[in-house]
Scaffold this motif. Structure first.
Motif, PDB file in Angstrom:
ATOM      1  N   ILE A   1       0.855  -1.192   0.000  1.00 21.93           N
ATOM      2  CA  ILE A   1       0.000   0.000   0.000  1.00 21.93           C
ATOM      3  C   ILE A   1       0.888   1.238   0.000  1.00 21.93           C
ATOM      4  O   ILE A   1       1.795   1.364   0.827  1.00 21.93           O
ATOM      5  N   ASP A   2       0.637   2.144  -0.929  1.00 20.91           N
ATOM      6  CA  ASP A   2       1.477   3.323  -1.091  1.00 20.91           C
ATOM      7  C   ASP A   2       1.422   4.242   0.120  1.00 20.91           C
ATOM      8  O   ASP A   2       0.460   4.240   0.901  1.00 20.91           O
ATOM      9  N   ARG A   3       2.456   5.073   0.217  1.00 24.50           N
ATOM     10  CA  ARG A   3       2.445   6.145   1.201  1.00 24.50           C
ATOM     11  C   ARG A   3       1.234   7.048   0.964  1.00 24.50           C
ATOM     12  O   ARG A   3       0.781   7.205  -0.165  1.00 24.50           O
ATOM     13  N   LEU A   4       0.734   7.646   2.018  1.00 23.40           N
ATOM     14  CA  LEU A   4      -0.455   8.491   1.905  1.00 23.40           C
ATOM     15  C   LEU A   4      -0.211   9.663   0.959  1.00 23.40           C
ATOM     16  O   LEU A   4      -1.094  10.044   0.189  1.00 23.40           O
ATOM     17  N   GLU A   5       0.987  10.217   0.980  1.00 25.80           N
ATOM     18  CA  GLU A   5       1.302  11.344   0.086  1.00 25.80           C
ATOM     19  C   GLU A   5       1.166  10.938  -1.375  1.00 25.80           C
ATOM     20  O   GLU A   5       0.592  11.670  -2.190  1.00 25.80           O
ATOM     21  N   ALA A   6       1.682   9.758  -1.720  1.00 19.68           N
ATOM     22  CA  ALA A   6       1.566   9.282  -3.104  1.00 19.68           C
ATOM     23  C   ALA A   6       0.116   8.991  -3.460  1.00 19.68           C
ATOM     24  O   ALA A   6      -0.336   9.276  -4.583  1.00 19.68           O
ATOM     25  N   THR A   7      -0.628   8.424  -2.517  1.00 18.37           N
ATOM     26  CA  THR A   7      -2.044   8.117  -2.743  1.00 18.37           C
ATOM     27  C   THR A   7      -2.833   9.388  -3.009  1.00 18.37           C
ATOM     28  O   THR A   7      -3.669   9.441  -3.919  1.00 18.37           O
ATOM     29  N   GLU A   8      -2.579  10.433  -2.248  1.00 17.23           N
ATOM     30  CA  GLU A   8      -3.279  11.703  -2.451  1.00 17.23           C
ATOM     31  C   GLU A   8      -2.903  12.319  -3.796  1.00 17.23           C
ATOM     32  O   GLU A   8      -3.762  12.866  -4.497  1.00 17.23           O
ATOM     33  N   THR A   9      -1.645  12.203  -4.182  1.00 18.09           N
ATOM     34  CA  THR A   9      -1.208  12.755  -5.472  1.00 18.09           C
ATOM     35  C   THR A   9      -1.942  12.084  -6.627  1.00 18.09           C
ATOM     36  O   THR A   9      -2.344  12.738  -7.589  1.00 18.09           O
ATOM     37  N   ILE A  10      -2.148  10.781  -6.520  1.00 16.46           N
ATOM     38  CA  ILE A  10      -2.798  10.041  -7.600  1.00 16.46           C
ATOM     39  C   ILE A  10      -4.309  10.242  -7.592  1.00 16.46           C
ATOM     40  O   ILE A  10      -4.934  10.437  -8.637  1.00 16.46           O
ATOM     41  N   ASN A  11      -4.935  10.195  -6.415  1.00 15.00           N
ATOM     42  CA  ASN A  11      -6.400  10.171  -6.333  1.00 15.00           C
ATOM     43  C   ASN A  11      -7.060  11.542  -6.420  1.00 15.00           C
ATOM     44  O   ASN A  11      -8.220  11.627  -6.817  1.00 15.00           O
ATOM     45  N   HIS A  12      -6.369  12.596  -6.033  1.00 10.81           N
ATOM     46  CA  HIS A  12      -6.945  13.947  -6.065  1.00 10.81           C
ATOM     47  C   HIS A  12      -6.653  14.550  -7.432  1.00 10.81           C
ATOM     48  O   HIS A  12      -5.492  14.750  -7.801  1.00 10.81           O
ATOM     49  N   LYS A  13      -7.692  14.829  -8.198  1.00  5.77           N
ATOM     50  CA  LYS A  13      -7.510  15.215  -9.594  1.00  5.77           C
ATOM     51  C   LYS A  13      -6.642  16.456  -9.752  1.00  5.77           C
ATOM     52  O   LYS A  13      -5.787  16.527 -10.650  1.00  5.77           O
ATOM     53  N   GLN A  14      -6.843  17.478  -8.906  1.00  7.58           N
ATOM     54  CA  GLN A  14      -6.049  18.700  -9.022  1.00  7.58           C
ATOM     55  C   GLN A  14      -4.590  18.427  -8.667  1.00  7.58           C
ATOM     56  O   GLN A  14      -3.668  18.874  -9.366  1.00  7.58           O
ATOM     57  N   LYS A  15      -4.355  17.669  -7.596  1.00  5.80           N
ATOM     58  CA  LYS A  15      -2.974  17.355  -7.202  1.00  5.80           C
ATOM     59  C   LYS A  15      -2.284  16.514  -8.274  1.00  5.80           C
ATOM     60  O   LYS A  15      -1.096  16.697  -8.546  1.00  5.80           O
ATOM     61  N   PHE A  16      -3.037  15.598  -8.882  1.00  3.63           N
ATOM     62  CA  PHE A  16      -2.429  14.785  -9.929  1.00  3.63           C
ATOM     63  C   PHE A  16      -2.051  15.640 -11.140  1.00  3.63           C
ATOM     64  O   PHE A  16      -0.968  15.487 -11.704  1.00  3.63           O
ATOM     65  N   ARG A  17      -2.938  16.564 -11.544  1.00  5.63           N
ATOM     66  CA  ARG A  17      -2.611  17.414 -12.682  1.00  5.63           C
ATOM     67  C   ARG A  17      -1.373  18.270 -12.381  1.00  5.63           C
ATOM     68  O   ARG A  17      -0.499  18.449 -13.233  1.00  5.63           O
ATOM     69  N   ASN A  18      -1.307  18.811 -11.160  1.00  6.40           N
ATOM     70  CA  ASN A  18      -0.145  19.621 -10.791  1.00  6.40           C
ATOM     71  C   ASN A  18       1.135  18.794 -10.845  1.00  6.40           C
ATOM     72  O   ASN A  18       2.164  19.235 -11.375  1.00  6.40           O
ATOM     73  N   TYR A  19       1.062  17.582 -10.292  1.00  4.25           N
ATOM     74  CA  TYR A  19       2.221  16.685 -10.313  1.00  4.25           C
ATOM     75  C   TYR A  19       2.605  16.343 -11.755  1.00  4.25           C
ATOM     76  O   TYR A  19       3.786  16.391 -12.126  1.00  4.25           O
ATOM     77  N   ALA A  20       1.604  15.977 -12.575  1.00  2.00           N
ATOM     78  CA  ALA A  20       1.869  15.552 -13.951  1.00  2.00           C
ATOM     79  C   ALA A  20       2.516  16.670 -14.762  1.00  2.00           C
ATOM     80  O   ALA A  20       3.440  16.429 -15.563  1.00  2.00           O
ATOM     81  N   GLN A  21       2.053  17.895 -14.573  1.00  2.00           N
ATOM     82  CA  GLN A  21       2.642  19.017 -15.302  1.00  2.00           C
ATOM     83  C   GLN A  21       4.089  19.253 -14.881  1.00  2.00           C
ATOM     84  O   GLN A  21       4.948  19.540 -15.722  1.00  2.00           O
ATOM     85  N   ARG A  22       4.381  19.125 -13.591  1.00  2.03           N
ATOM     86  CA  ARG A  22       5.762  19.276 -13.113  1.00  2.03           C
ATOM     87  C   ARG A  22       6.677  18.214 -13.706  1.00  2.03           C
ATOM     88  O   ARG A  22       7.836  18.474 -14.039  1.00  2.03           O
ATOM     89  N   GLU A  23       6.140  16.990 -13.837  1.00  2.00           N
ATOM     90  CA  GLU A  23       6.951  15.859 -14.273  1.00  2.00           C
ATOM     91  C   GLU A  23       6.963  15.676 -15.791  1.00  2.00           C
ATOM     92  O   GLU A  23       7.612  14.769 -16.300  1.00  2.00           O
ATOM     93  N   GLY A  24       6.217  16.513 -16.506  1.00  2.00           N
ATOM     94  CA  GLY A  24       6.203  16.426 -17.957  1.00  2.00           C
ATOM     95  C   GLY A  24       5.358  15.288 -18.498  1.00  2.00           C
ATOM     96  O   GLY A  24       5.573  14.834 -19.629  1.00  2.00           O
ATOM     97  N   LEU A  25       4.380  14.823 -17.721  1.00  5.48           N
ATOM     98  CA  LEU A  25       3.483  13.775 -18.200  1.00  5.48           C
ATOM     99  C   LEU A  25       2.398  14.384 -19.081  1.00  5.48           C
ATOM    100  O   LEU A  25       2.108  15.589 -19.010  1.00  5.48           O
ATOM    101  N   SER A  26       1.777  13.556 -19.893  1.00  8.05           N
ATOM    102  CA  SER A  26       0.798  14.029 -20.881  1.00  8.05           C
ATOM    103  C   SER A  26      -0.585  14.162 -20.249  1.00  8.05           C
ATOM    104  O   SER A  26      -1.285  13.171 -20.053  1.00  8.05           O
ATOM    105  N   VAL A  27      -0.975  15.384 -19.916  1.00  2.00           N
ATOM    106  CA  VAL A  27      -2.299  15.655 -19.349  1.00  2.00           C
ATOM    107  C   VAL A  27      -2.879  16.895 -20.021  1.00  2.00           C
ATOM    108  O   VAL A  27      -2.135  17.729 -20.564  1.00  2.00           O
ATOM    109  N   PRO A  28      -4.219  17.056 -19.994  1.00  2.00           N
ATOM    110  CA  PRO A  28      -4.821  18.267 -20.554  1.00  2.00           C
ATOM    111  C   PRO A  28      -4.418  19.517 -19.760  1.00  2.00           C
ATOM    112  O   PRO A  28      -4.043  19.432 -18.591  1.00  2.00           O
ATOM    113  N   ARG A  29      -4.526  20.680 -20.402  1.00  2.00           N
ATOM    114  CA  ARG A  29      -4.251  21.949 -19.721  1.00  2.00           C
ATOM    115  C   ARG A  29      -5.280  22.202 -18.624  1.00  2.00           C
ATOM    116  O   ARG A  29      -6.460  21.883 -18.779  1.00  2.00           O
ATOM    117  N   VAL A  30      -4.834  22.792 -17.530  1.00  2.00           N
ATOM    118  CA  VAL A  30      -5.700  23.087 -16.389  1.00  2.00           C
ATOM    119  C   VAL A  30      -5.861  24.593 -16.245  1.00  2.00           C
ATOM    120  O   VAL A  30      -4.909  25.354 -16.465  1.00  2.00           O
TER     121      VAL A  30
END
Length: 381
Positions: free
Chosen positions: A92-121
């Motif tokens: 089971i992942d760390r809570l911080e990683a779980t929140e990054t993945i499950n919370h849509k806004q946090k995931f988009r912020n993370y994905a943009q920082r990491e250069g992953l392919s996501v729509p513009r926010v």
């Protein structure tokens, strides 16, 4: 053998329960709805609102639970992550990683920082010059989602209000509306690398934001598949994810893709059975291994042509019977509603799950076309 707690009582978690028990484990399962399938059908039910992590942790301690296994919804996984912060269950992942993945806004912020392919926010106070889709940051199954065309300021504010009302935290995400074909990528990751994965094409016929028809993708572009694997491996390594399942939905247009949603729990509506029937790969057993401190392993795959279809309605209706307009080889039929039940519109109401076997790829695509155009059967009620 070990004492295991499965955190879910929905019918989609039935294969998980069976797999754990067939392996010789003593399994109990928790959920707040005594009328759910597992609660009614099998012994071992513990009535508990698992959205309360303190209560879930107490139950683990009282029962001497050795392994904690999330079921088929995001709240289940999130609560398991909260409990595991102190009780330290494997897989089971760390809570911080779980929140990054499950919370849509946090995931988009993370994905943009990491250069992953996501729509513009966009910010909630912006007026985008393009069509946008507005979603609750922490709600699922198509609830509270609205598409707003460019320049429709009043509709945008209304959509934001609707999304926030469906959000447990009262927040929403406004992002560019990307048109493309929806797919899912279901990958088992070991040491941050994809060990085995599957790409499934998905459609929503009763509700465009809710998948009801799917099958393994046929002739999916190899180069796109490789790029998706790289992004999932980047995510797994940068977030230090535990070994196990990483399930992703993405949109594809031409050779460009956008990651839409990522989860670590087993997908619902018996997605696991679509993979197992189509390929012979032990999807559920591989899912449970990570939570038991074990590693999934690759194996030989079969090629069966299986369609998964969830029978739903775009409107409310009283179920009397269904009339099939085309011949179907039913591999498996999972009834959810009974004659006389009032069926709510998708995504709330469902009548049954159908797994249909086809002779070849052409027959599969024809059957899928009938289902997505809502010509496969007629609803009578």
């Amino acid at each position: 053998m070990a004492k295991v707690l499965l955190v879910d009582t929905n019918f989609s978690s039935g294969p998980i329960l069976n797999t754990l028990r067939n392996a010789g484990h003593t399994v109990v399962f928790a959920g707040g709805k005594p009328n759910d399938f597992l609660a009614k059908a099998t012994p071992g039910y513990q009535q508990l609102d698992y959205s309360n992590p303190a209560a879930l942790a107490d139950l683990c301690t009282q029962l001497g639970i050795e392994y904690l296994v999330p079921g088929c919804n995001d709240r289940s996984y999130y609560s398991c992550a909260e409990v595991s912060e102190t009780l330290h269950f494997p897989g089971i992942d760390r809570l911080e990683a779980t929140e990054t993945i499950n919370h849509k806004q946090k995931f988009r912020n993370y994905a943009q920082r990491e250069g992953l392919s996501v729509p513009r926010v966009f910010g909630n106070d912006e007026t985008p010059a393009c069509a946008v889709i507005v979603k609750p940051v922490d709600a699922y199954s198509g609830r509270g989602i609205t598409v707003v065309q460019a320049g429709e300021t009043s509709q945008l504010q209304k959509a934001i209000g609707t999304a926030k009302a469906e959000s447990k935290s009262g927040d929403c995400l406004v992002e560019e509306y990307v048109e493309g074909q929806l797919y899912s990528h279901s990958a088992f990751v070991v040491n941050g690398r994809v060990m085995q994965d599957f790409v499934v094409i998905e459609h929503g016929s009763a509700n465009r934001f809710v998948v009801d028809t799917s099958h393994l993708a046929i002739d999916f572009p190899v180069e796109v598949h490789t790029r998706i694997r790289r992004e999932i491996e980047h995510l797994a390594q940068s977030l230090r994810l535990c070994d196990g399942l990483v399930h992703t939905q993405f949109l594809l247009k031409g050779d460009q893709f956008w990651l839409v949603e990522i989860t670590r729990r087993c997908p619902g509506d018996l997605y696991s059975q679509l993979i197992e029937l189509s390929t012979g790969f032990p999807y559920v057993a591989s899912y449970t291994k990570g939570f038991l401190g074990q590693r999934a392993a690759p194996g030989p795959l079969k090629q069966n042509f299986i369609l998964r279809h969830t029978l739903t309605l775009p409107h409310e209706g009283l179920l009397q019977h269904l009339h099939f307009n085309h011949p179907v080889h039913m591999e498996r039929w999972v009834p959810i509603a009974a004659t006389g039940d009032l069926i709510a519109p998708s995504p709330v109401g469902r009548m049954a799950l159908l797994f249909a076997r086809c002779a070849n790829a052409a027959e599969l695509q024809t059957l899928a076309s009938h289902a997505t155009q809502r010509r496969l059967y007629s609803f009578n009620g």
